[in-house]
Design a protein around this motif. Structure first.
Motif, PDB file in Angstrom:
ATOM      1  N   LEU A 274      -4.051 -18.638 -58.666  1.00 46.19           N
ATOM      2  CA  LEU A 274      -4.673 -18.987 -60.117  1.00 46.19           C
ATOM      3  C   LEU A 274      -5.929 -18.415 -60.339  1.00 46.19           C
ATOM      4  O   LEU A 274      -6.275 -17.677 -61.412  1.00 46.19           O
ATOM      5  N   ALA A 275      -6.964 -18.428 -59.408  1.00 44.89           N
ATOM      6  CA  ALA A 275      -8.011 -17.547 -59.359  1.00 44.89           C
ATOM      7  C   ALA A 275      -7.900 -15.971 -60.076  1.00 44.89           C
ATOM      8  O   ALA A 275      -8.714 -15.636 -60.892  1.00 44.89           O
ATOM      9  N   ALA A 276      -7.301 -15.260 -59.044  1.00 46.47           N
ATOM     10  CA  ALA A 276      -6.840 -13.934 -59.419  1.00 46.47           C
ATOM     11  C   ALA A 276      -6.345 -13.680 -60.909  1.00 46.47           C
ATOM     12  O   ALA A 276      -6.634 -12.864 -61.544  1.00 46.47           O
ATOM     13  N   ARG A 277      -5.144 -14.524 -61.185  1.00 36.47           N
ATOM     14  CA  ARG A 277      -4.482 -14.435 -62.435  1.00 36.47           C
ATOM     15  C   ARG A 277      -5.601 -14.634 -63.321  1.00 36.47           C
ATOM     16  O   ARG A 277      -5.398 -14.044 -64.758  1.00 36.47           O
ATOM     17  N   LEU A 278      -6.399 -15.617 -63.526  1.00 37.29           N
ATOM     18  CA  LEU A 278      -7.367 -15.857 -64.392  1.00 37.29           C
ATOM     19  C   LEU A 278      -8.418 -14.823 -64.620  1.00 37.29           C
ATOM     20  O   LEU A 278      -8.888 -14.324 -65.800  1.00 37.29           O
ATOM     21  N   ALA A 279      -8.858 -14.374 -63.546  1.00 40.06           N
ATOM     22  CA  ALA A 279      -9.915 -13.328 -63.319  1.00 40.06           C
ATOM     23  C   ALA A 279      -9.075 -12.000 -64.257  1.00 40.06           C
ATOM     24  O   ALA A 279     -10.004 -11.223 -64.872  1.00 40.06           O
ATOM     25  N   ILE A 280      -7.865 -11.600 -63.755  1.00 39.15           N
ATOM     26  CA  ILE A 280      -7.456 -10.482 -64.538  1.00 39.15           C
ATOM     27  C   ILE A 280      -7.592 -10.518 -65.858  1.00 39.15           C
ATOM     28  O   ILE A 280      -7.491  -9.621 -66.670  1.00 39.15           O
ATOM     29  N   GLU A 281      -7.313 -11.889 -66.483  1.00 43.01           N
ATOM     30  CA  GLU A 281      -7.584 -12.106 -67.850  1.00 43.01           C
ATOM     31  C   GLU A 281      -8.785 -12.100 -68.500  1.00 43.01           C
ATOM     32  O   GLU A 281      -9.037 -12.421 -69.722  1.00 43.01           O
ATOM     33  N   GLY A 282      -9.884 -11.811 -67.828  1.00 41.51           N
ATOM     34  CA  GLY A 282     -11.285 -11.732 -68.347  1.00 41.51           C
ATOM     35  C   GLY A 282     -12.120 -12.866 -67.960  1.00 41.51           C
ATOM     36  O   GLY A 282     -13.193 -13.119 -68.430  1.00 41.51           O
ATOM     37  N   HIS A 283     -11.498 -14.041 -67.119  1.00 42.29           N
ATOM     38  CA  HIS A 283     -12.304 -15.253 -66.923  1.00 42.29           C
ATOM     39  C   HIS A 283     -13.147 -14.914 -65.605  1.00 42.29           C
ATOM     40  O   HIS A 283     -12.858 -14.320 -64.701  1.00 42.29           O
ATOM     41  N   PRO A 284     -14.684 -14.940 -65.961  1.00 40.81           N
ATOM     42  CA  PRO A 284     -15.451 -14.880 -64.743  1.00 40.81           C
ATOM     43  C   PRO A 284     -15.158 -16.164 -63.889  1.00 40.81           C
ATOM     44  O   PRO A 284     -15.309 -17.339 -64.232  1.00 40.81           O
ATOM     45  N   VAL A 285     -14.716 -15.888 -62.675  1.00 38.67           N
ATOM     46  CA  VAL A 285     -14.236 -17.020 -61.624  1.00 38.67           C
ATOM     47  C   VAL A 285     -14.979 -17.333 -60.588  1.00 38.67           C
ATOM     48  O   VAL A 285     -15.587 -16.008 -59.763  1.00 38.67           O
ATOM     49  N   THR A 286     -15.337 -18.342 -60.310  1.00 42.97           N
ATOM     50  CA  THR A 286     -16.283 -18.552 -59.176  1.00 42.97           C
ATOM     51  C   THR A 286     -15.461 -19.676 -58.162  1.00 42.97           C
ATOM     52  O   THR A 286     -14.884 -20.557 -58.521  1.00 42.97           O
ATOM     53  N   LEU A 287     -15.227 -19.030 -56.890  1.00 45.45           N
ATOM     54  CA  LEU A 287     -14.411 -19.585 -55.841  1.00 45.45           C
ATOM     55  C   LEU A 287     -15.450 -20.519 -55.080  1.00 45.45           C
ATOM     56  O   LEU A 287     -16.422 -20.252 -54.593  1.00 45.45           O
ATOM     57  N   CYS A 288     -15.264 -21.595 -54.798  1.00 50.37           N
ATOM     58  CA  CYS A 288     -15.826 -22.809 -54.329  1.00 50.37           C
ATOM     59  C   CYS A 288     -15.427 -23.204 -52.919  1.00 50.37           C
ATOM     60  O   CYS A 288     -14.056 -23.683 -52.904  1.00 50.37           O
ATOM     61  N   GLY A 289     -15.954 -22.500 -51.954  1.00 49.10           N
ATOM     62  CA  GLY A 289     -15.234 -22.612 -50.524  1.00 49.10           C
ATOM     63  C   GLY A 289     -16.081 -23.254 -49.659  1.00 49.10           C
ATOM     64  O   GLY A 289     -17.269 -24.047 -49.931  1.00 49.10           O
ATOM     65  N   ARG A 290     -15.517 -23.464 -48.281  1.00 52.47           N
ATOM     66  CA  ARG A 290     -16.226 -24.281 -47.342  1.00 52.47           C
ATOM     67  C   ARG A 290     -17.395 -23.780 -46.938  1.00 52.47           C
ATOM     68  O   ARG A 290     -17.647 -22.479 -46.716  1.00 52.47           O
ATOM     69  N   PRO A 291     -18.414 -24.464 -46.702  1.00 51.31           N
ATOM     70  CA  PRO A 291     -19.805 -24.297 -46.335  1.00 51.31           C
ATOM     71  C   PRO A 291     -19.909 -23.392 -44.876  1.00 51.31           C
ATOM     72  O   PRO A 291     -19.045 -23.729 -44.044  1.00 51.31           O
ATOM     73  N   GLY A 292     -20.392 -22.087 -45.068  1.00 41.87           N
ATOM     74  CA  GLY A 292     -20.685 -21.343 -44.004  1.00 41.87           C
ATOM     75  C   GLY A 292     -19.514 -20.355 -43.738  1.00 41.87           C
ATOM     76  O   GLY A 292     -19.408 -19.591 -42.918  1.00 41.87           O
TER      77      GLY A 292
END
Length: 307
Positions: free
Chosen positions: A26-44
């Motif tokens: 979902l992040a990749a498809r939205l980024a391709i369409e111009g959305h600035p995407v922030t991935l929120c991942g596991r600390p460290g």
């Protein structure tokens, strides 16, 4: 960071909580369409600033932002929750920072407890449950492959679903609006609540359902899930069990399940959000689900032993 307010969904930043296969897709498809995407991942965790997306258009690399500390972020206008069901505590830590009064939360997870899992950080009218019908498979740390046969996402036709639809459509995965989302969710849960634990318990792929004894157990479990779904208001037809078994039979040879993949990789399994949801709802209705209860206990014990 304040709430990101733009006139159209096409220019709005999106926070994606859960950089697993579905989250990356979902992040990749939205980024391709111009959305600035922030991935929120596991600390460290190792930062992931690019996603290699493989789909029917080939392989493309898209840039994303990476954050592993909720304290560094403020509310977003759009938040997509794509964690596994057993990672709800981690998701809630992010939601505490990401959700403001104008935030819309798209919950792209399995099961039927979408709103319950993001409460109390988002109110019911801020949450759009979404069913994922496309297949996403991780390929290394930064890669994800998408395969689909038909519409990839299903949303409800209530107010939150209608608000989320423009963003969902920008994924290019296809969006179906379900007038009866409860039925759609329970129909999918019939598949997930049985195929996932049975394959995980046996360490076998879908061919295990060709074994007559296993098939009988699966059919009985499906009947129990359908009974609970109907008690919840799902309009599941009399032939729902046969329909699900036919769908499983039609899976390509060697197809597995997400729970089987997690077991083989030594990762925690999302049994509580799938079969556990069935057993919890059954108790509220006084519905007997002995096989589902027994299989849930076995999978939970298996999961505990692997930790």
């Amino acid at each position: 960071m304040g709430v990101n307010m733009y006139a159209e969904a096409g220019s709005e930043p999106v926070a994606v909580v859960g950089p697993g296969a579905v989250g990356l897709a979902l992040a990749a498809r939205l980024a391709i369409e111009g959305h600035p995407v922030t991935l929120c991942g596991r600390p460290g965790a190792e930062p992931l600033r690019h996603i290699e997306l493989t789909d029917h258009q080939g392989t493309r690399t898209v840039a994303v932002d990476w954050q592993d500390d909720p304290a560094h972020l403020g509310p977003f206008r759009w938040v997509v929750v794509a964690t596994k069901l057993h990672q709800s505590d981690a998701a809630r830590a992010w939601l505490e920072r990401l959700v403001g009064p104008d935030t819309m939360v798209v919950v792209a997870q399995n099961g039927v407890e979408h709103r319950e899992r993001v409460a109390p950080h988002a109110t019911a009218d801020q949450v759009a449950p979404v069913l994922v019908h496309f297949n996403a498979e991780r390929q290394g740390r930064a890669g994800v492959a998408i395969r689909q046969d038909g519409t990839g996402l299903v949303a409800g036709d209530d107010a939150p679903g209608c608000r989320a639809r423009p963003l969902l459509e920008r994924t290019g995965l296809g969006v179906r609006v379900a007038a009866d989302f409860t039925t759609a969710a329970w129909h999918k849960l019939m598949v997930n609540a049985v195929a996932n634990p049975v394959t995980a318990l046996t360490s076998r792929r879908v061919e295990v359902f060709r074994d007559p004894s296993v098939r009988n157990v699966a059919a009985a479990m499906l009947g129990e899930v359908a009974a609970v779904g109907r008690a919840e208001g799902a309009r599941l037809p009399d032939g729902a069990v046969d329909d699900v078994l036919a769908w499983i039979d039609a899976r390509p040879s060697g197809a597995g399940s997400s729970m089987l993949a997690d077991r083989l990789a030594g990762r925690p399994m999302e049994h509580d959000g799938l079969l556990g949801a069935v057993v919890r709802r059954a108790r509220t209705h006084g519905t007997s689900v002995p096989l589902c209860t027994a299989v849930l206990a076995l999978v939970a014990a298996l999961d505990e032993a692997a930790r």
